[in-house]
Design a protein around this motif. Structure first.
Motif, mmCIF file in Angstrom:
data_model
loop_
_atom_site.group_PDB
_atom_site.id
_atom_site.type_symbol
_atom_site.label_atom_id
_atom_site.label_comp_id
_atom_site.label_asym_id
_atom_site.label_seq_id
_atom_site.Cartn_x
_atom_site.Cartn_y
_atom_site.Cartn_z
ATOM 1 N N ASP B 34 80.739 32.341 21.262
ATOM 2 C CA ASP B 34 80.027 31.107 21.581
ATOM 3 C C ASP B 34 80.007 30.221 20.349
ATOM 4 N N TYR B 35 79.781 28.920 20.567
ATOM 5 C CA TYR B 35 79.305 28.092 19.468
ATOM 6 C C TYR B 35 77.795 27.997 19.625
ATOM 7 N N GLU B 36 77.119 27.591 18.567
ATOM 8 C CA GLU B 36 75.658 27.651 18.595
ATOM 9 C C GLU B 36 75.068 26.866 19.781
ATOM 10 N N THR B 37 75.599 25.669 19.997
ATOM 11 C CA THR B 37 74.998 24.843 21.052
ATOM 12 C C THR B 37 75.801 24.864 22.357
ATOM 13 N N THR B 38 77.017 25.375 22.305
ATOM 14 C CA THR B 38 77.832 25.434 23.522
ATOM 15 C C THR B 38 78.289 26.863 23.716
ATOM 16 N N ARG B 39 77.844 27.454 24.815
ATOM 17 C CA ARG B 39 78.118 28.860 25.044
ATOM 18 C C ARG B 39 78.983 29.045 26.291
#
Lengths: 273, 273
Positions: B34-39
């Motif tokens: 994941d990226y922190e704000t986009t999972r």
């Protein structure tokens, strides 16, 4: 947060997607674990391909039996076999009725014809049933038997409730669905709550799918270990691996969790925070 | 295999799901990253929530600009921000036209109004654009400028093609979409082919999203390392982690891969084998 879906059909699809991606879920397919013949993508493809069956359910096109049969057929197109049969048994009345009280009314109004369509749907999957079941869906005589006994789909669930926790939901007012939804809300927003709720139910309810496949003793053992995970005395990832290695997949609890997520999303619980 | 979707809309949804779950895809959100704000769940929720926009596209309801705007709005409901803007730019003409030759006709027929709607859609996302761009979508004067210059959406893509490989697809007959679909078929059925195709494109095309964010040098470095992965001289998982740590996500190639999967599924390539 408005990402819970605008339609009931969408909300049910999101519930299917959120359940399967939650990680780690001991013994079940999740974001990081596949079974050899059933993989994450099969579950996710089903959550997309089921759409029309859920739309028909929501708009009241067709009966409950027809809606379940359509859902099974739309999602049976890929090689992963049946992925969500138990979930459809719960989601179809929940979508049609809107919520749990609505679903309770819907299941009581089912007919003999719904039962026949359900048996047809069942026979198109490879879902395991008890060998001693005298209403074996693979027996062509079963449908004649349903007609003779005038069994509605509600009666079939009543008949199956003893051995099947999904069927039991129809009879007892969706008790575990309700419990799971309350647990989700208690654990708070976000997908980690799905894992916590799964462990809660796994530690308090013997999974009837595990019983059918491995017997009561193994199901009891799973509960005991899940309790240890809950109390911080057992590592969830090791428990997960142990279940996978032994082919122990608590699929009925997973089906109920899907219904719980659907219900919680409708009551404002947010997966996305 | 009939799990490729019965409708074009479904096929496009499956393409979105299959792209994001393919693993490992260096630098991008995948099954295990994941990226922190986009999972992962944001991408998967978008692949469910976009349905109606794709159905309208398939049945010819609304224009290309309206369809893109609807797709952005339906999938912008969750907190993950824009997940698929570039993919929608490709999928909408592909769904409307059916296949690549059809999409080529569709894009040429777009209007000034489509361009205005596209700018509106763009301004509702947080997609990065070049600071020197004199048609900045966040500038309220941009729409007046579009009208003054009588720029259709095709003209906008022509204007953006220099710096944006997704826009370039509209102009050059969906060349990389075609190349990706051919690669998928060459690599054979199954989701591992998506990873191989991603590495192939990553090693031969500089990702314009990476260029916009990190500059040409970094994009060139990514290509070189992808070539090493392809030739077995670099570990794909380490390369993945390196990209993630540096925030290098080749998102435009991912968008094109989605269009390639859509195309390959329509030509009989099976994800499920």
């Amino acid at each position: 947060m408005t990402g819970n879906g605008r339609k009931l059909a969408e909300r049910a699809q999101l519930a299917m997607m959120l359940e399967v991606t939650a990680f780690p879920k001991p013994g079940n397919v999740d974001r990081c674990h596949d079974y050899e013949t059933t993989r994450l993508e099969h579950f996710l493809a089903s959550s997309i391909l089921v759409r029309e069956a859920f739309e028909h359910t929501e708009e009241g096109t067709g009966t409950v039996g027809e809606n379940i049969l359509e859902a099974v057929r739309l999602t049976g197109a890929h090689a992963g076999g049946n992925t969500h049969f138990g979930a459809f048994i719960l989601l179809v009345p929940l979508i049609r009725g809107g919520d749990i009280p609505g679903a309770e009314r819907v299941v009581r109004e089912t007919t003999v014809n719904d039962a026949i369509l359900f048996y047809q749907a069942f026979s198109e999957t490879n879902v395991r049933i008890l060998p001693e079941d005298d209403l074996d869906v693979h027996d062509p005589g079963a449908i004649a038997e349903l007609r003779k006994r005038e069994m509605t789909l509600y009666d079939v669930m009543l008949y199956s409730a003893r051995n099947d926790m999904v069927a039991r939901e129809w009879i007892n007012g969706f008790q575990l669905t309700r419990k799971g939804a309350d647990l989700l809300k208690r654990h708070g927003c976000g997908t980690d709550s799905i894992v916590s709720t799964f462990i809660d139910l796994l530690s308090s309810e013997p999974d009837t799918f595990v019983i059918k496949k491995h017997g009561r003793e193994v199901a009891g053992e799973v509960m005991r270990k899940a309790r240890e995970v809950r109390e911080g005395q057992r590592d969830i990832s090791l428990f997960d691996q142990e279940c996978i290695d032994a082919g122990i997949n608590p699929g009925s609890i997973a089906d109920i969790i899907i219904a719980s997520i659907y219900t919680a999303l409708g009551e404002g619980w947010a997966w996305d925070c």
